[in-house]
Motif scaffolding. Structure first.
Motif, short mmCIF file in Angstrom:
data_model
loop_
_atom_site.label_atom_id
_atom_site.label_comp_id
_atom_site.label_asym_id
_atom_site.label_seq_id
_atom_site.Cartn_x
_atom_site.Cartn_y
_atom_site.Cartn_z
N LYS A 74 0.82 -1.21 0.00
CA LYS A 74 0.00 0.00 0.00
C LYS A 74 0.86 1.26 0.00
O LYS A 74 0.56 2.23 -0.69
CB LYS A 74 -0.92 -0.02 1.22
N PHE A 75 1.93 1.23 0.79
CA PHE A 75 2.73 2.44 0.97
C PHE A 75 4.04 2.44 0.18
O PHE A 75 4.87 3.31 0.36
CB PHE A 75 2.98 2.69 2.47
N ARG A 76 4.23 1.45 -0.68
CA ARG A 76 5.50 1.35 -1.45
C ARG A 76 6.67 1.51 -0.50
O ARG A 76 7.50 2.41 -0.63
CB ARG A 76 5.57 2.43 -2.54
N GLN A 77 6.77 0.61 0.45
CA GLN A 77 7.64 0.85 1.59
C GLN A 77 8.18 -0.48 2.11
O GLN A 77 7.40 -1.42 2.25
CB GLN A 77 6.78 1.55 2.67
N PRO A 78 9.49 -0.57 2.41
CA PRO A 78 9.95 -1.80 3.08
C PRO A 78 9.39 -1.86 4.49
O PRO A 78 9.27 -0.84 5.16
CB PRO A 78 11.47 -1.66 3.10
N VAL A 79 9.02 -3.05 4.94
CA VAL A 79 8.41 -3.23 6.27
C VAL A 79 9.18 -4.29 7.04
O VAL A 79 9.49 -5.35 6.51
CB VAL A 79 6.92 -3.65 6.13
N TYR A 80 9.47 -3.97 8.28
CA TYR A 80 10.10 -4.95 9.18
C TYR A 80 9.05 -5.73 9.95
O TYR A 80 8.08 -5.14 10.46
CB TYR A 80 10.94 -4.23 10.24
N LEU A 81 9.27 -7.02 10.08
CA LEU A 81 8.52 -7.83 11.04
C LEU A 81 9.52 -8.20 12.13
O LEU A 81 10.49 -8.92 11.86
CB LEU A 81 7.96 -9.08 10.36
#
Lengths: 398, 190
Positions: free
Chosen positions: A160-167
């Motif tokens: 959605k945000f064109r963004q890398p995401v950390y889990l």
């Protein structure tokens, strides 16, 4: 209908990634995240989905950035020193606005640290590990079931945000076996990145007309080819490098604002027994499960204690933390590090009410009785709960 | 308070402590309708480092997954016995192989110690030392009645490779008998 399995949280992440539509995995095995590639290396080839074990951590995340830029959902997983190695490419994904999911099974450190032991010491690294001004989305589930839903949400937010995401998880959680429900993709919300509505020749990957410009797939079902340039240098709407101050500043501000303007969509948190609480424990990830038991035990003794649990670690749940300052008489931050989230809580509360902490970086989980002890004696330091025999048995070389 | 039982299987890497824990948790979740977790701890050494599996079986969802009031403790190595006995609750069951572990006198006062030559029996009566952990699961179930013996049998069928099923069933049945015998002896003493 989905299915129920008895899995460890790493395997649950692997399964959840496939539910979310993960179409590419590249990684290098490292404890305590290795069961993620282990499981995916069996399942993905059977489904015709590319799985690559690469020569190292840096190549792995770069492969993910490349795959994700071409149009698929990509994930990598690592831990400790592996995550440190991935930082440059994480920043690359930030500036090129390429959605990837990076699982960090936190294990302490610095450097090689404690491979098989739990930690939550990468909270600030998640935010500031790569250089430059950039927003970050980081999620911290607390149990094996929540891991499934937060993995799916990590993919959704990335897309959605064109963004890398950390889990962000840890060794206690990744190796914890529990009963887990794996939903069918139809049962959960799955978000795919927006696609351009313009023809290929009119398409710009960083179009100034958008808050979040669509990231085109390099191919479309009707045979169109959206070929475009992206660069890790600051760039203009075409994706080619620029030093024009106006464009650079526009890009930098938009990177921040695309997250800051949507905080309420990204934040997720839990209040546990907070209705009449005087004391609020702030805890996240696996430590929150310890805090939950401490709250229950405190309640049995008639103490008015509750918990606030941020599930989204970054961006910070600033509004909710501020409200805690008006709502309770004191806060106890419990985390498996020497005070990272604590810094943010202190900043937001700004001296309004006392803040105490249970901080542990010993490679063992914080136990409920340690938190309960702090509730009863907030001014007293909490000891690591190991008996003398236990300490002796660890010896020097373990 | 509903049903809540904590078990800890301690040994060194390679002895099957983690598998023993998984079998019981599996039996609880899929063949008994309880909640269960299995939380392992081990070192970077694949073989020879102290390892344990903490198992919690409950009729309610489980929050913190490390055991802190252990009701049954299996130890198959001195290192694991020393490292992990601290959380064993007063009066709980402790099962050890006397060939591997020396139990201090004060420990005998704290816990109900049961000594059984797991390694020798696995080697000579069952015919394969790797079945030691499954014998221990049998003794545990017979002694504590933590779960129905049949539920655990079903879990072993799920977890063990078909080629080794007969061997493991033999080991489990033998362990179960020994556990029941221990239980009867204890009841007779009362």
């Amino acid at each position: 209908m989905g299915r129920v399995e008895f899995l460890n949280a790493n395997a649950a992440i692997a399964e959840a990634a496939l539910i979310a539509g993960c179409g590419f995995y590249a990684g290098y095995p490292i404890t305590p995240s290795s069961e993620i590639p282990e499981r995916l290396s069996r399942i993905m080839p059977e489904k015709g989905v590319p799985f690559i074990m690469l020569e190292d951590e840096i190549a792995s995340i770069n492969a993910c950035v490349g795959a994700a830029a071409s149009g698929v959902k990509a994930m990598t997983a690592s831990s400790g020193p592996g995550i440190s190695l991935k930082q440059e490419a994480f920043g690359e994904a930030c500036i090129m606005e390429v959605p990837i999911v990076v699982v960090n099974a936190m294990r302490g450190g610095p450097s090689t640290g404690l491979p098989t032991r739990p930690s939550q010491a990468d909270i600030m690294q998640a935010k500031w590990g790569t250089h430059g001004d950039h927003p970050v989305i980081a999620l911290a589930p607390c149990n094996a079931q929540e891991v499934v839903f937060e993995t799916i949400r990590a993919f959704n937010l990335a897309e959605k945000f064109r963004q890398p995401v950390y889990l962000l998880i840890d060794g206690l959680l990744t190796h914890l076996h529990a009963k887990v429900y794996l939903p069918d993709p139809e049962e959960v919300e799955i978000i795919d990145r927006d696609q351009p509505t313009v023809e290929p020749e009119e398409y710009y990957p960083f179009d100034y007309n958008y808050e979040i410009p669509p990231l085109a797939k390099w191919w479309t079902e009707d045979g169109k080819s959206y070929r475009f340039h992206i660069s890790s240098l600051n760039h203009d709407k075409t994706g080619f490098p620029t030093v024009v101050p106006k464009y650079v500043q526009w890009q930098e501000k938009r990177l921040q604002n695309k997250i800051l303007n949507h905080i309420d969509e990204i934040e997720k948190f839990e209040y546990y027994k907070m209705d009449d609480a005087d004391v609020c424990i702030v805890a996240y990830g696996s430590t929150a499960e310890s805090a939950r038991v401490a709250v229950d035990e405190a309640r049995e003794e008639g103490l008015k204690v509750g918990m606030f649990r941020p599930i989204t670690i970054w961006p910070l749940a600033e509004k909710q933390l501020k409200e805690l300052g008006d709502r309770v008489k004191s806060i106890i931050v419990a985390e498996l590090n020497l005070g990272q989230y604590l810094l943010e809580v202190e900043r937001v509360i700004a001296g309004k009410i006392p803040i105490y902490s249970v901080l542990q970086a010993a490679g063992v989980p914080i136990r409920p009785n340690q938190i309960l002890e702090k509730v009863k004696n907030p001014e007293k330091d909490v000891e690591i709960c190991l008996s003398d025999e236990e300490v002796k048995s660890f010896g020097g070389g373990e | 308070m509903g049903y809540h039982y904590e078990l800890r299987f301690g040994g060194v890497g390679g002895q099957g402590s983690l598998t023993a824990g998984t079998i019981l948790a599996h039996a609880a979740v899929f063949h008994t309708n309880y909640y269960a977790t299995q939380a392992p701890t081990y070192t970077s050494q694949v073989r020879g480092g102290a390892a344990k599996a903490d198992v919690i079986i409950s009729d309610k969802p489980i929050a913190f997954s490390e055991t802190t009031h252990v009701d049954f403790f299996l130890a198959t190595h001195q290192k694991a016995y020393d490292a992990y006995k601290g959380d064993v609750a007063e009066g709980s069951y402790v099962l050890v192989d006397p060939g591997l572990i020396k139990v201090a006198d004060e420990d005998r006062k704290r816990w109900k110690i049961y000594e059984y030559p797991l390694v020798n029996v696995a080697k000579h009566e069952i015919g394969n030392v790797v079945t030691m952990n499954v014998i221990a699961v049998g003794v545990c179930v017979g002694l504590t009645h933590v779960l129905d013996a049949e539920a655990v049998r079903d879990a072993i069928k799920d977890d063990v490779p078909p080629a080794f099923l007969d061997l493991n069933m033999k080991a489990y049945n033998l362990g179960l008998e020994v556990g029941e015998k221990f239980r009867k002896e204890a009841e007779a003493k009362k």
